[in-house]
Design an enzyme around this catalytic site. Structure first.
Site, mmCIF file in Angstrom:
data_model
loop_
_atom_site.group_PDB
_atom_site.id
_atom_site.type_symbol
_atom_site.label_atom_id
_atom_site.label_comp_id
_atom_site.label_asym_id
_atom_site.label_seq_id
_atom_site.Cartn_x
_atom_site.Cartn_y
_atom_site.Cartn_z
ATOM 1 N N ASP A 1 46.910 43.903 35.957
ATOM 2 C CA ASP A 1 47.129 42.864 34.954
ATOM 3 C C ASP A 1 46.135 42.959 33.799
ATOM 4 O OD1 ASP A 1 48.165 40.452 33.896
ATOM 5 O OD2 ASP A 1 46.632 39.293 34.932
ATOM 6 N N GLU B 1 42.902 43.995 45.712
ATOM 7 C CA GLU B 1 44.232 43.570 46.139
ATOM 8 C C GLU B 1 45.216 44.709 46.341
ATOM 9 O OE1 GLU B 1 45.863 40.519 43.653
ATOM 10 O OE2 GLU B 1 44.220 39.144 44.020
ATOM 11 N N TYR C 1 45.135 31.795 44.183
ATOM 12 C CA TYR C 1 45.605 31.036 43.018
ATOM 13 C C TYR C 1 46.519 29.906 43.474
ATOM 14 C CZ TYR C 1 43.514 34.649 40.170
ATOM 15 O OH TYR C 1 42.596 35.478 39.576
ATOM 16 N N GLU D 1 38.082 35.434 43.162
ATOM 17 C CA GLU D 1 38.887 35.034 41.996
ATOM 18 C C GLU D 1 39.513 33.682 42.292
ATOM 19 O OE1 GLU D 1 41.976 37.753 40.660
ATOM 20 O OE2 GLU D 1 40.630 39.479 40.868
HETATM 21 C C1 GCB Z 1 44.717 38.679 40.411
HETATM 22 C C2 GCB Z 1 44.213 39.992 39.924
HETATM 23 C C3 GCB Z 1 43.794 39.953 38.475
HETATM 24 C C4 GCB Z 1 44.803 39.154 37.657
HETATM 25 C C5 GCB Z 1 44.828 37.742 38.183
HETATM 26 C C6 GCB Z 1 45.867 36.895 37.436
HETATM 27 O O1 GCB Z 1 44.792 38.432 41.589
HETATM 28 O O2 GCB Z 1 43.188 40.497 40.725
HETATM 29 O O3 GCB Z 1 43.713 41.267 37.999
HETATM 30 O O4 GCB Z 1 44.533 39.171 36.293
HETATM 31 O O5 GCB Z 1 45.182 37.760 39.542
HETATM 32 O O6 GCB Z 1 45.511 36.179 36.520
HETATM 33 O O7 GCB Z 1 47.032 37.010 37.770
#
Ligand code: GCB
Length: 658
Positions: free
Chosen positions: A219, A463, A516, A552
């Site tokens: 990403d 990941e 997330y 994250e």
């Molecule tokens: C993740 C990734 C990261 C992305 C992020 C997102 O899990 O490790 O590279 O940018 O999510 O914002 O989706």
């Protein structure tokens, strides 16, 4: 007691004292380090070494031929690039993608060609006892380098430096300037890091003839070009090729175990001197390897953990050698921070004190220069991190410039150093060729970064689709290899919260989890965060009893977009996600959670897609480094954490110093 024999081996004479045990450990550890054939010391000027930076404007041409191979077929390296066809100015270092108004160059896939003519001081040529080395800080991704039409090296992969000695070639025709040609290809395949695939679209109703796209599984925008400085530097023919240091301390005595490797002669005389910040010699030796003992040691401490963070000694290596023609003298000064790192099943210890990561994930990314090294941006980012009270960051998702790590060493910012193992999603990317390349990249990364005190942990991947059958062996091999390369630092691999993807977890020292909740899972439902985050921590800790970093978490916020009650993409929603995560972190950090790294420090560019509004907006700063509301929440929290967990002298305590 032990005593050191001439060959550097320890012999048992009497029972061991504690300091001796420490020394023994240092020796064992450094002996276990798998050293590569050649070093990759950062090029530094000294009384014996000169540098010539080649930053600035280069001549540039993208090979837009259908198979992208015309440059090789017509040997563009043999003459001036301008003689092969139309060329443009291109700054180095910089990604080429955002420099022009041409969308076909922004999205270009294939070979691009850079060229620069250089005039060097005459003595570099006339003195045959001088080595002239061409060094590329990094280029994305595969590179081939020619000097005056002759190939001098090639390198697979971005983010890491590569070199070639070119003195003898320059001497072939001393009268003409030296023409450096570098071809760089950003194509990603199943066996590159990161991996990708090229897809040819053959349906003539939908696509033009020869149409293809690069698929990627990560990403961030696939920026390309020469991203870090290119330079020429000299060393004498007999030179210090590599230095490895491992440090320890006991009470107020520091130990620096070192090993110097020399190239160009079978024998050389060495003098190794460790100087403190004031230039006083605190220890010295005449051996190529040994232990320097530092009385009243000043340890290297992280920012906000000590009133004097980032203390660095300087290890000056002075080499003298001679052959029948000449004498050679080389001097190299390596900054050294004395500190230890240890992991228990609930803590991360720096200098035997618990360290809590309150930091950020970053990208090398900014307007116009893309991933190109940019000093104003680097210094601004360090000022912002310090303003925020961040004590650490992870080099998501690839090794950052060594210049950035040097700043971390000096400012005491702790680093989780990640390799470009991101987006490994296809089962074919777990094959032998991919693994071999991944191991090579870890070798190159450890070789480059092993001496940075700020680097406290290696991250081998982000990941990956680790639920796939070959992943278990792949990650076991990778992590075991990395630990053998550097037994002094813990190793991690970053997973998402899906437990099926825990294949690296049995082998790592620290579990790093990305999640997330209320964003990719249950979007818009802030109320699920406490229960899901709590379950995430309990499950991972319950299964592995290893300390956990929330590596994250976050939410996109388009700056200036507001809604109350909060809605996704507003600054209020980002705030609410942060606050909700923080509540659970505060419960779990009393147990086994050892850190939290926001995703992301700043907004960054991505490929175009239906979930990205001109890039990823999970930054707490905009791409131009202006704070969103979330930055103030984090700042409040990080300074509070620093006051609780660090050892701040009263005058730095938040908010009086801000
Ligand atoms: C993740 C990734 C990261 C992305 C992020 C997102 O899990 O490790 O590279 O940018 O999510 O914002 O989706």
């Amino acid at each position: 007691m032990y005593r050191l024999t001439a060959g550097g081996n320890w012999k048992i004479l009497l029972p061991l004292s504690l300091p001796m045990l420490r020394l023994l450990w240092l020796f064992a550890v450094l002996d276990a380090v798998l050293l590569l054939d050649t070093g990759m010391l950062f090029p530094r000027e000294s009384s014996s070494r000169e540098l010539k930076e080649l930053s600035g404007l280069w001549v540039f041409r993208a090979d837009k031929s259908p198979n992208r191979n015309q440059g090789f077929e017509r040997a563009w390296y043999k003459s001036r690039l301008a003689e092969t066809g139309p060329v443009i100015d291109m700054p180095v270092p910089a990604s080429y993608n955002d420099i022009t108004q041409d969308s076909t160059l922004r999205d270009f896939i294939g070979w691009v060609w850079y060229e620069r003519e250089v005039v060097v001081p005459a003595r570099w040529i006339t003195d045959e006892g001088t080595r002239v080395v061409l060094r590329v800080g990094s280029a994305h991704y595969n590179s081939v380098v020619w000097v005056n039409g002759e190939k001098v090296t090639e390198h697979a992969g971005g983010h890491l430096p590569f070199e070639a000695e070119i003195g003898s070639l320059m001497r072939k025709d001393p009268t003409r300037p030296c023409r450096i040609t570098i071809a760089v290809n950003n194509t990603l395949t199943l066996e590159t890091l990161p991996p990708g695939t090229i897809q040819h679209m053959n349906d003539p109703i939908k696509y033009p003839d020869g149409y293809f796209v690069q698929n990627i599984y990560f990403d961030f925008f696939n920026y390309a070009g020469i991203h870090r400085p290119v330079l020429l530097y000299t060393t004498p023919k007999v030179y210090v090729d590599d230095i490895t240091v491992v440090t320890d301390f006991l009470d107020n005595t520091g130990f620096v175990r070192y090993q110097v490797s020399v190239k160009g002669a079978a024998t050389a005389t060495l003098k190794v001197t460790l100087m403190d910040k004031d230039g006083h010699c605190v220890a010295s030796s005449n051996e190529a390897s040994g232990v320097l003992k530092v009385v009243d040691v000043k340890l290297w401490w992280p920012y906000l953990m000590h009133e004097n963070p980032g203390y660095l000694y300087s290890m000056e290596v002075h080499l003298m050698a001679a052959d029948e023609r000449s004498t050679y003298e080389d001097v190299y000064a390596l900054p050294v921070g004395i500190r230890t790192v240890k992991v228990t099943n609930t803590q991360f210890l720096i200098n035997n004190k618990p360290f809590y990561f309150h930091g950020v994930n970053k990208h090398e990314d900014s307007d116009i220069r893309g991933k190109g090294l940019d000093w104003p941006l680097i210094v601004k980012d360090f000022n912002l991190m310090k303003w925020l009270g961040a004590n650490s960051f992870r080099t998501s998702h690839y090794p950052y410039a060594e210049e950035i790590l040097q700043m971390c060493d000096r400012h005491g910012i702790v680093v989780i150093d990640e390799c470009p193992g991101v987006g490994i999603k296809d089962i074919r990317s777990f094959g032998n060729a991919s693994l071999a390349h991944h191991l090579d990249v870890m070798d190159e990364l450890v070789r480059r970064d092993k001496n940075h005190p700020s680097v406290v942990m290696w991250s081998v991947a982000n990941e990956p689709a680790a639920e796939m059958q070959p992943a278990a062996l792949y990650f076991k091999t990778l992590i075991t290899h990395t630990k053998a390369l550097d037994p002094t630092r813990p190793v991690t691999f970053i997973t998402d919260s899906n437990y099926a993807r825990d294949k690296g977890a049995p082998y790592v020292d620290v579990i790093c989890v990305n999640s997330y909740f209320s964003w990719y899972h249950d979007p818009g439902h802030l109320e699920v965060i406490p229960i899901q985050l709590n379950a995430q921590f309990e499950n991972w800790y319950g299964k592995y009893q290893k300390p956990i970093i929330q590596s994250e978490y976050g939410a996109d916020a388009v700056p200036g977009l507001h809604s109350d009650p909060p809605m996704m993409f507003t600054e209020e929603y980002q705030n609410a996600v942060l606050r909700s995560y923080h509540d659970i972190f505060d419960q779990k950090r009393k147990q086994y959670v050892i850190g939290e790294l926001i995703w992301n420090f700043a907004d960054f560019m991505t490929a175009q897609g239906i979930t990205r509004v001109v890039g990823n907006k999970k930054g707490i700063f905009t791409r131009q480094r202006q704070p969103k509301a979330g930055a103030f929440i984090l700042k409040e929290r990080y300074w509070r954490l620093a006051n609780e967990t660090g050892r701040l002298p009263p005058w730095t305590k938040y908010p009086c110093s801000l």
